[in-house]
Design a protein around this motif. Sequence first.
Motif, PDB file in Angstrom:
ATOM      1  N   THR A 134       0.831  -1.207   0.000  1.00 17.67           N
ATOM      2  CA  THR A 134       0.000   0.000   0.000  1.00 17.67           C
ATOM      3  C   THR A 134       0.861   1.250   0.000  1.00 17.67           C
ATOM      4  O   THR A 134       1.966   1.263   0.564  1.00 17.67           O
ATOM      5  N   TYR A 135       0.329   2.290  -0.623  1.00 11.05           N
ATOM      6  CA  TYR A 135       1.000   3.586  -0.636  1.00 11.05           C
ATOM      7  C   TYR A 135      -0.071   4.671  -0.651  1.00 11.05           C
ATOM      8  O   TYR A 135      -0.786   4.843  -1.647  1.00 11.05           O
ATOM      9  N   ASN A 136      -0.202   5.351   0.472  1.00  9.54           N
ATOM     10  CA  ASN A 136      -1.182   6.445   0.617  1.00  9.54           C
ATOM     11  C   ASN A 136      -2.595   6.027   0.208  1.00  9.54           C
ATOM     12  O   ASN A 136      -3.274   6.724  -0.534  1.00  9.54           O
ATOM     13  N   ARG A 137      -3.020   4.874   0.723  1.00 11.24           N
ATOM     14  CA  ARG A 137      -4.365   4.371   0.435  1.00 11.24           C
ATOM     15  C   ARG A 137      -5.212   4.268   1.712  1.00 11.24           C
ATOM     16  O   ARG A 137      -6.052   3.383   1.829  1.00 11.24           O
ATOM     17  N   ALA A 138      -4.980   5.174   2.622  1.00 15.30           N
ATOM     18  CA  ALA A 138      -5.781   5.158   3.853  1.00 15.30           C
ATOM     19  C   ALA A 138      -7.264   5.305   3.553  1.00 15.30           C
ATOM     20  O   ALA A 138      -8.117   4.814   4.306  1.00 15.30           O
ATOM     21  N   HIS A 139      -7.585   5.952   2.446  1.00 13.04           N
ATOM     22  CA  HIS A 139      -8.983   6.177   2.088  1.00 13.04           C
ATOM     23  C   HIS A 139      -9.651   4.953   1.473  1.00 13.04           C
ATOM     24  O   HIS A 139     -10.872   4.935   1.309  1.00 13.04           O
ATOM     25  N   THR A 140      -8.873   3.924   1.116  1.00 14.23           N
ATOM     26  CA  THR A 140      -9.467   2.719   0.528  1.00 14.23           C
ATOM     27  C   THR A 140      -9.143   1.428   1.282  1.00 14.23           C
ATOM     28  O   THR A 140      -9.900   0.470   1.201  1.00 14.23           O
ATOM     29  N   ILE A 141      -8.037   1.394   2.017  1.00 12.95           N
ATOM     30  CA  ILE A 141      -7.614   0.137   2.628  1.00 12.95           C
ATOM     31  C   ILE A 141      -8.585  -0.333   3.711  1.00 12.95           C
ATOM     32  O   ILE A 141      -8.655  -1.520   4.026  1.00 12.95           O
ATOM     33  N   GLY A 142      -9.370   0.575   4.236  1.00 12.31           N
ATOM     34  CA  GLY A 142     -10.398   0.180   5.199  1.00 12.31           C
ATOM     35  C   GLY A 142     -11.414  -0.764   4.584  1.00 12.31           C
ATOM     36  O   GLY A 142     -11.932  -1.670   5.244  1.00 12.31           O
ATOM     37  N   ARG A 143     -11.686  -0.585   3.306  1.00 10.81           N
ATOM     38  CA  ARG A 143     -12.601  -1.480   2.593  1.00 10.81           C
ATOM     39  C   ARG A 143     -12.001  -2.887   2.489  1.00 10.81           C
ATOM     40  O   ARG A 143     -12.704  -3.891   2.621  1.00 10.81           O
ATOM     41  N   THR A 144     -10.695  -2.943   2.265  1.00 16.42           N
ATOM     42  CA  THR A 144      -9.995  -4.229   2.236  1.00 16.42           C
ATOM     43  C   THR A 144     -10.117  -4.925   3.588  1.00 16.42           C
ATOM     44  O   THR A 144     -10.424  -6.120   3.669  1.00 16.42           O
TER      45      THR A 144
ATOM     46  N   GLU B 122     -12.386  -4.502   5.928  1.00 19.56           N
ATOM     47  CA  GLU B 122     -13.758  -4.943   6.185  1.00 19.56           C
ATOM     48  C   GLU B 122     -14.067  -6.238   5.451  1.00 19.56           C
ATOM     49  O   GLU B 122     -14.780  -7.107   5.973  1.00 19.56           O
ATOM     50  N   SER B 123     -13.538  -6.395   4.234  1.00 17.33           N
ATOM     51  CA  SER B 123     -13.791  -7.629   3.487  1.00 17.33           C
ATOM     52  C   SER B 123     -13.125  -8.830   4.158  1.00 17.33           C
ATOM     53  O   SER B 123     -13.641  -9.951   4.094  1.00 17.33           O
ATOM     54  N   LEU B 124     -11.998  -8.599   4.814  1.00 15.72           N
ATOM     55  CA  LEU B 124     -11.330  -9.675   5.539  1.00 15.72           C
ATOM     56  C   LEU B 124     -12.088 -10.033   6.814  1.00 15.72           C
ATOM     57  O   LEU B 124     -12.199 -11.210   7.184  1.00 15.72           O
ATOM     58  N   LYS B 125     -12.619  -9.038   7.479  1.00 17.57           N
ATOM     59  CA  LYS B 125     -13.409  -9.279   8.691  1.00 17.57           C
ATOM     60  C   LYS B 125     -14.663 -10.108   8.387  1.00 17.57           C
ATOM     61  O   LYS B 125     -15.141 -10.854   9.228  1.00 17.57           O
ATOM     62  N   LYS B 126     -15.183  -9.971   7.169  1.00 21.64           N
ATOM     63  CA  LYS B 126     -16.418 -10.666   6.798  1.00 21.64           C
ATOM     64  C   LYS B 126     -16.190 -12.105   6.335  1.00 21.64           C
ATOM     65  O   LYS B 126     -17.159 -12.825   6.068  1.00 21.64           O
ATOM     66  N   GLN B 127     -14.934 -12.531   6.236  1.00 27.40           N
ATOM     67  CA  GLN B 127     -14.665 -13.901   5.791  1.00 27.40           C
ATOM     68  C   GLN B 127     -15.226 -14.916   6.785  1.00 27.40           C
ATOM     69  O   GLN B 127     -15.129 -14.728   8.000  1.00 27.40           O
ATOM     70  N   ASN B 128     -15.810 -15.984   6.258  1.00 26.04           N
ATOM     71  CA  ASN B 128     -16.356 -17.025   7.136  1.00 26.04           C
ATOM     72  C   ASN B 128     -15.287 -17.975   7.650  1.00 26.04           C
ATOM     73  O   ASN B 128     -15.561 -18.865   8.440  1.00 26.04           O
ATOM     74  N   CYS B 129     -14.055 -17.788   7.194  1.00 25.32           N
ATOM     75  CA  CYS B 129     -12.902 -18.541   7.692  1.00 25.32           C
ATOM     76  C   CYS B 129     -11.797 -17.537   7.968  1.00 25.32           C
ATOM     77  O   CYS B 129     -11.373 -16.799   7.063  1.00 25.32           O
ATOM     78  N   LYS B 130     -11.314 -17.490   9.190  1.00 27.39           N
ATOM     79  CA  LYS B 130     -10.306 -16.500   9.592  1.00 27.39           C
ATOM     80  C   LYS B 130      -8.914 -17.120   9.749  1.00 27.39           C
ATOM     81  O   LYS B 130      -8.052 -16.566  10.422  1.00 27.39           O
ATOM     82  N   GLU B 131      -8.704 -18.243   9.107  1.00 30.64           N
ATOM     83  CA  GLU B 131      -7.423 -18.942   9.234  1.00 30.64           C
ATOM     84  C   GLU B 131      -6.398 -18.380   8.241  1.00 30.64           C
ATOM     85  O   GLU B 131      -5.957 -19.045   7.312  1.00 30.64           O
TER      86      GLU B 131
ATOM     87  N   GLU C 298      -2.723   0.349  13.318  1.00 26.03           N
ATOM     88  CA  GLU C 298      -2.541   0.193  14.768  1.00 26.03           C
ATOM     89  C   GLU C 298      -3.894   0.046  15.460  1.00 26.03           C
ATOM     90  O   GLU C 298      -4.048  -0.755  16.389  1.00 26.03           O
ATOM     91  N   GLN C 299      -4.854   0.784  15.003  1.00 24.63           N
ATOM     92  CA  GLN C 299      -6.218   0.679  15.551  1.00 24.63           C
ATOM     93  C   GLN C 299      -6.802  -0.703  15.279  1.00 24.63           C
ATOM     94  O   GLN C 299      -7.386  -1.332  16.170  1.00 24.63           O
ATOM     95  N   TRP C 300      -6.641  -1.193  14.065  1.00 24.16           N
ATOM     96  CA  TRP C 300      -7.194  -2.505  13.702  1.00 24.16           C
ATOM     97  C   TRP C 300      -6.527  -3.632  14.482  1.00 24.16           C
ATOM     98  O   TRP C 300      -7.176  -4.612  14.843  1.00 24.16           O
TER      99      TRP C 300
END
Length: 295
Positions: free
Chosen positions: A11-21, A23-32, A51-53
């Motif tokens: 990533t490079y200066n994508r603070a405005h979009t990486i949050g979407r990435t 969220e998609s990981l948080k929604k996975q039905n498998c967290k392995e 750091e917050q995440w």
Amino acid sequence: MKPILTIFTPTYNRAHTIGRTYESLKKQNCKEFIWLIIDDGSTDNTSKLVEQWKNESCGFEIRYIYKENGGMHTAHNIAYENIDTELNMCIDSDDCVAEGAVKKILDKWEKIKNEDYAGIIGLDSDMQGEIIGKDFPKDLVDTTLNAYYANGGSGDKKLVYRTDIINKYPPYPVFEGERYVALGYKYRLIDQEYKLSILNEVLVNVDYQQNGSSATMWKQYVKNPKGFAFWRKVSMQYPESKKRLWVDCTHYVSNSIMAGNRHFIIESPRKGLTIMSIPSGIVLYFVTRYKARKI
């Protein structure tokens, strides 16, 4: 139990979009899996977000590495040096992992892991779920990237590689003052020895940013001529097709002129064809200069 998959995000200066990435990981039905973020010198608040995440209960491990800006290929080099899982997959910081994709990858790998594959190849779609390019023929079990595109395939595909295989080949070269080397370099080398097992499922939803590298390619040619010339030489050694070989030779001539390399004929793996490509390469050089000024 240690995860076998690392999803890494340059990533490079994508603070405005990486949050979407995220969220998609948080929604996975498998967290392995492990999420590895390679920050290529961001000057926005990416590090604070991460750091917050890391302090949230997201269900998967987050790793973060900050480096000086060097381009996508250098971020991949750092990622491969730090991945300790069996598999890895790259997702850009403006894209989303598709619903259920992690479980689909792990289930597929469980079935084919004892076969001598370099990994898995799946599909990309846009944010509305429309497949980018074509999906795979229903009767096709495995392929290489070269073979897929040579036989009429199209569109970006998502690659899940074995980490030991991706690290078997040299890292992406770094040219002083330049920020681009095609990621296809490693993939092309892998193609010569291994196939990929096909997973005819959407693994990533992609969103091409207008200021991304694909939208500014003419400028990239001017700014990174040595990196592009290097990639053209690799492509000439392992061509996709006869038609593509001519295109690569023409670009190689143009890139070499742009880089001020007077020895490009001697250094070419296809000296005769390179000499024949000099006229078209000179034309492309001037077209590139003109197009780059217009962007």
